[in-house]
Motif scaffolding. Sequence first.
Motif, PDB file in Angstrom:
ATOM      1  N   LEU A   1       0.726  -1.169  -0.022  1.00  0.00           N
ATOM      2  CA  LEU A   1      -0.104   0.086  -0.182  1.00  0.00           C
ATOM      3  C   LEU A   1       0.988   1.445  -0.116  1.00  0.00           C
ATOM      4  CD1 LEU A   1      -2.919  -1.111   2.608  1.00  0.00           C
ATOM      5  CD2 LEU A   1      -2.922  -0.901   0.040  1.00  0.00           C
ATOM      6  N   GLY A   2       1.925   1.306   0.852  1.00  0.00           N
ATOM      7  CA  GLY A   2       2.931   2.393   0.646  1.00  0.00           C
ATOM      8  C   GLY A   2       3.429   2.634  -0.633  1.00  0.00           C
TER       9      GLY A   2
ATOM     10  N   SER B   1      -4.512  22.939 -16.315  1.00  0.00           N
ATOM     11  CA  SER B   1      -5.025  21.829 -17.073  1.00  0.00           C
ATOM     12  C   SER B   1      -5.867  20.816 -16.027  1.00  0.00           C
ATOM     13  CB  SER B   1      -3.692  20.961 -17.468  1.00  0.00           C
ATOM     14  OG  SER B   1      -4.261  19.850 -18.251  1.00  0.00           O
ATOM     15  N   ARG B   2      -6.741  20.286 -16.527  1.00  0.00           N
ATOM     16  CA  ARG B   2      -7.464  18.898 -15.733  1.00  0.00           C
ATOM     17  C   ARG B   2      -6.748  17.577 -15.910  1.00  0.00           C
ATOM     18  NH1 ARG B   2     -11.488  21.431 -13.425  1.00  0.00           N
ATOM     19  NH2 ARG B   2     -12.818  23.150 -14.206  1.00  0.00           N
ATOM     20  N   ALA B   3      -5.569  17.699 -16.721  1.00  0.00           N
ATOM     21  CA  ALA B   3      -5.021  16.283 -17.140  1.00  0.00           C
ATOM     22  C   ALA B   3      -4.751  15.470 -15.681  1.00  0.00           C
ATOM     23  CB  ALA B   3      -3.792  16.489 -17.951  1.00  0.00           C
ATOM     24  N   ILE B   4      -4.492  16.206 -14.710  1.00  0.00           N
ATOM     25  CA  ILE B   4      -4.185  15.401 -13.529  1.00  0.00           C
ATOM     26  C   ILE B   4      -5.445  14.637 -13.101  1.00  0.00           C
ATOM     27  CG2 ILE B   4      -3.078  15.482 -11.000  1.00  0.00           C
ATOM     28  CD1 ILE B   4      -1.821  17.923 -12.114  1.00  0.00           C
ATOM     29  N   ALA B   5      -6.520  15.351 -12.990  1.00  0.00           N
ATOM     30  CA  ALA B   5      -7.707  14.631 -12.551  1.00  0.00           C
ATOM     31  C   ALA B   5      -7.952  13.535 -13.527  1.00  0.00           C
ATOM     32  CB  ALA B   5      -8.952  15.599 -12.721  1.00  0.00           C
ATOM     33  N   GLY B   6      -7.539  13.721 -14.901  1.00  0.00           N
ATOM     34  CA  GLY B   6      -8.153  12.534 -15.775  1.00  0.00           C
ATOM     35  C   GLY B   6      -7.007  11.382 -15.632  1.00  0.00           C
ATOM     36  N   ALA B   7      -5.843  11.785 -15.252  1.00  0.00           N
ATOM     37  CA  ALA B   7      -4.626  10.701 -14.820  1.00  0.00           C
ATOM     38  C   ALA B   7      -5.207   9.770 -13.879  1.00  0.00           C
ATOM     39  CB  ALA B   7      -3.429  11.210 -14.711  1.00  0.00           C
ATOM     40  N   ALA B   8      -5.894  10.619 -12.746  1.00  0.00           N
ATOM     41  CA  ALA B   8      -6.363   9.843 -11.481  1.00  0.00           C
ATOM     42  C   ALA B   8      -7.528   9.206 -12.026  1.00  0.00           C
ATOM     43  CB  ALA B   8      -6.710  10.832 -10.573  1.00  0.00           C
ATOM     44  N   GLY B   9      -8.450   9.577 -12.653  1.00  0.00           N
ATOM     45  CA  GLY B   9      -9.685   8.888 -12.999  1.00  0.00           C
ATOM     46  C   GLY B   9      -9.365   7.478 -13.966  1.00  0.00           C
ATOM     47  N   ALA B  10      -8.307   7.824 -14.886  1.00  0.00           N
ATOM     48  CA  ALA B  10      -7.855   6.702 -15.778  1.00  0.00           C
ATOM     49  C   ALA B  10      -7.145   5.738 -14.958  1.00  0.00           C
ATOM     50  CB  ALA B  10      -6.778   7.167 -16.797  1.00  0.00           C
ATOM     51  N   LEU B  11      -6.420   5.898 -13.992  1.00  0.00           N
ATOM     52  CA  LEU B  11      -5.798   5.022 -13.050  1.00  0.00           C
ATOM     53  C   LEU B  11      -6.762   4.155 -12.326  1.00  0.00           C
ATOM     54  CD1 LEU B  11      -2.484   6.558 -11.983  1.00  0.00           C
ATOM     55  CD2 LEU B  11      -2.622   4.496 -13.114  1.00  0.00           C
ATOM     56  N   LEU B  12      -7.707   4.913 -11.781  1.00  0.00           N
ATOM     57  CA  LEU B  12      -8.813   4.068 -10.958  1.00  0.00           C
ATOM     58  C   LEU B  12      -9.604   3.226 -11.715  1.00  0.00           C
ATOM     59  CD1 LEU B  12     -10.223   3.914  -8.127  1.00  0.00           C
ATOM     60  CD2 LEU B  12     -11.857   5.876  -8.972  1.00  0.00           C
ATOM     61  N   LEU B  13      -9.877   3.573 -13.189  1.00  0.00           N
ATOM     62  CA  LEU B  13     -10.613   2.884 -14.072  1.00  0.00           C
ATOM     63  C   LEU B  13      -9.949   1.404 -14.486  1.00  0.00           C
ATOM     64  CD1 LEU B  13     -12.496   5.411 -16.236  1.00  0.00           C
ATOM     65  CD2 LEU B  13     -13.413   3.882 -14.635  1.00  0.00           C
ATOM     66  N   LEU B  14      -8.422   1.912 -14.547  1.00  0.00           N
ATOM     67  CA  LEU B  14      -7.600   0.590 -14.732  1.00  0.00           C
ATOM     68  C   LEU B  14      -7.587  -0.374 -13.556  1.00  0.00           C
ATOM     69  CD1 LEU B  14      -4.508   2.238 -16.686  1.00  0.00           C
ATOM     70  CD2 LEU B  14      -6.242   0.605 -17.526  1.00  0.00           C
ATOM     71  N   PHE B  15      -7.619   0.062 -12.442  1.00  0.00           N
ATOM     72  CA  PHE B  15      -7.423  -0.725 -11.336  1.00  0.00           C
ATOM     73  C   PHE B  15      -8.612  -1.545 -10.763  1.00  0.00           C
ATOM     74  CE2 PHE B  15      -3.091   0.834 -11.138  1.00  0.00           C
ATOM     75  CZ  PHE B  15      -2.432  -0.308 -10.909  1.00  0.00           C
TER      76      PHE B  15
ATOM     77  N   TYR C   1      -7.796  -3.587   2.499  1.00  0.00           N
ATOM     78  CA  TYR C   1      -6.848  -3.359   1.488  1.00  0.00           C
ATOM     79  C   TYR C   1      -7.477  -2.562   0.223  1.00  0.00           C
ATOM     80  CZ  TYR C   1      -2.944  -4.407  -1.438  1.00  0.00           C
ATOM     81  OH  TYR C   1      -1.841  -4.048  -2.303  1.00  0.00           O
ATOM     82  N   HIS C   2      -8.367  -3.158  -0.258  1.00  0.00           N
ATOM     83  CA  HIS C   2      -9.136  -2.681  -1.542  1.00  0.00           C
ATOM     84  C   HIS C   2      -9.459  -1.606  -1.300  1.00  0.00           C
ATOM     85  CE1 HIS C   2      -8.745  -6.799  -3.420  1.00  0.00           C
ATOM     86  NE2 HIS C   2      -9.414  -7.247  -2.504  1.00  0.00           N
ATOM     87  N   PHE C   3     -10.366  -1.277  -0.374  1.00  0.00           N
ATOM     88  CA  PHE C   3     -10.983   0.176  -0.284  1.00  0.00           C
ATOM     89  C   PHE C   3      -9.563   0.892  -0.094  1.00  0.00           C
ATOM     90  CE2 PHE C   3     -14.982  -2.035   1.187  1.00  0.00           C
ATOM     91  CZ  PHE C   3     -15.550  -1.539   0.080  1.00  0.00           C
ATOM     92  N   PHE C   4      -8.584   0.759   0.714  1.00  0.00           N
ATOM     93  CA  PHE C   4      -7.703   1.890   0.759  1.00  0.00           C
ATOM     94  C   PHE C   4      -7.004   2.162  -0.465  1.00  0.00           C
ATOM     95  CE2 PHE C   4      -3.574   3.215   1.858  1.00  0.00           C
ATOM     96  CZ  PHE C   4      -3.586   4.311   2.707  1.00  0.00           C
ATOM     97  N   PHE C   5      -6.523   1.196  -1.156  1.00  0.00           N
ATOM     98  CA  PHE C   5      -5.864   1.169  -2.337  1.00  0.00           C
ATOM     99  C   PHE C   5      -6.592   2.137  -3.183  1.00  0.00           C
ATOM    100  CE2 PHE C   5      -4.960   0.292  -6.749  1.00  0.00           C
ATOM    101  CZ  PHE C   5      -3.594   0.296  -6.715  1.00  0.00           C
ATOM    102  N   LEU C   6      -7.914   1.672  -3.484  1.00  0.00           N
ATOM    103  CA  LEU C   6      -8.691   2.452  -4.500  1.00  0.00           C
ATOM    104  C   LEU C   6      -9.144   3.758  -4.035  1.00  0.00           C
ATOM    105  CD1 LEU C   6     -11.189  -0.439  -5.460  1.00  0.00           C
ATOM    106  CD2 LEU C   6      -9.305   0.455  -6.717  1.00  0.00           C
ATOM    107  N   ALA C   7      -9.219   4.216  -2.754  1.00  0.00           N
ATOM    108  CA  ALA C   7      -9.517   5.377  -2.251  1.00  0.00           C
ATOM    109  C   ALA C   7      -8.073   6.388  -2.440  1.00  0.00           C
ATOM    110  CB  ALA C   7     -10.174   5.240  -1.124  1.00  0.00           C
ATOM    111  N   SER C   8      -7.047   5.670  -2.207  1.00  0.00           N
ATOM    112  CA  SER C   8      -5.873   6.590  -2.065  1.00  0.00           C
ATOM    113  C   SER C   8      -5.251   6.626  -3.639  1.00  0.00           C
ATOM    114  CB  SER C   8      -4.782   5.867  -1.303  1.00  0.00           C
ATOM    115  OG  SER C   8      -4.338   4.608  -1.787  1.00  0.00           O
ATOM    116  N   LEU C   9      -5.641   5.733  -4.432  1.00  0.00           N
ATOM    117  CA  LEU C   9      -5.140   5.989  -5.824  1.00  0.00           C
ATOM    118  C   LEU C   9      -5.411   7.365  -6.400  1.00  0.00           C
ATOM    119  CD1 LEU C   9      -3.670   4.387  -8.150  1.00  0.00           C
ATOM    120  CD2 LEU C   9      -5.843   3.592  -9.104  1.00  0.00           C
TER     121      LEU C   9
END
Length: 129
Positions: A51-52, A73-87, A102-110
């Motif tokens: 997790l770290g 730019s809003r690209a950082i938010a787009g990257a955050a959303g894209a990574l979340l969708l990938l995971f 573990y799942h909740f922490f990872f998906l929320a922190s991503l």
Amino acid sequence: MIRSIFAVIVAILTWFVVATVGNWLLRGGLSGYSMVEKSMDFSLLMLLCRLGLGLVSSFCSGAACAAIVSPTSRAIAGAAGALLLLFLPVHYMLWSKFPIWYHFFFLASLPTFVLLGGMTYRKLFHAKL
């Protein structure tokens, strides 16, 4: 627009590069990690280290994205959303392998740490422009 798309791609690649290098370090530095990695039967310490590593990877991903795009730019938010969708599908497939926290922490922190990395980069470097 092309610059933003490029920045999102770089952010995703950065996440995976940092995670891969960090995973190599975990294999070499955490006793027993490489032996249980295939079965994913990790101890609590191993889960926390993973997790770290996710936090560091996400933070670096956001910073890399921010380094490419303009401060507005809003690209950082787009990257955050894209990574979340990938995971999301990955964690769905691994749901029974890890505790629910573990799942909740990872998906929320991503996305949170991608945004935090981007904001930190902007604060440190774009403020001086």
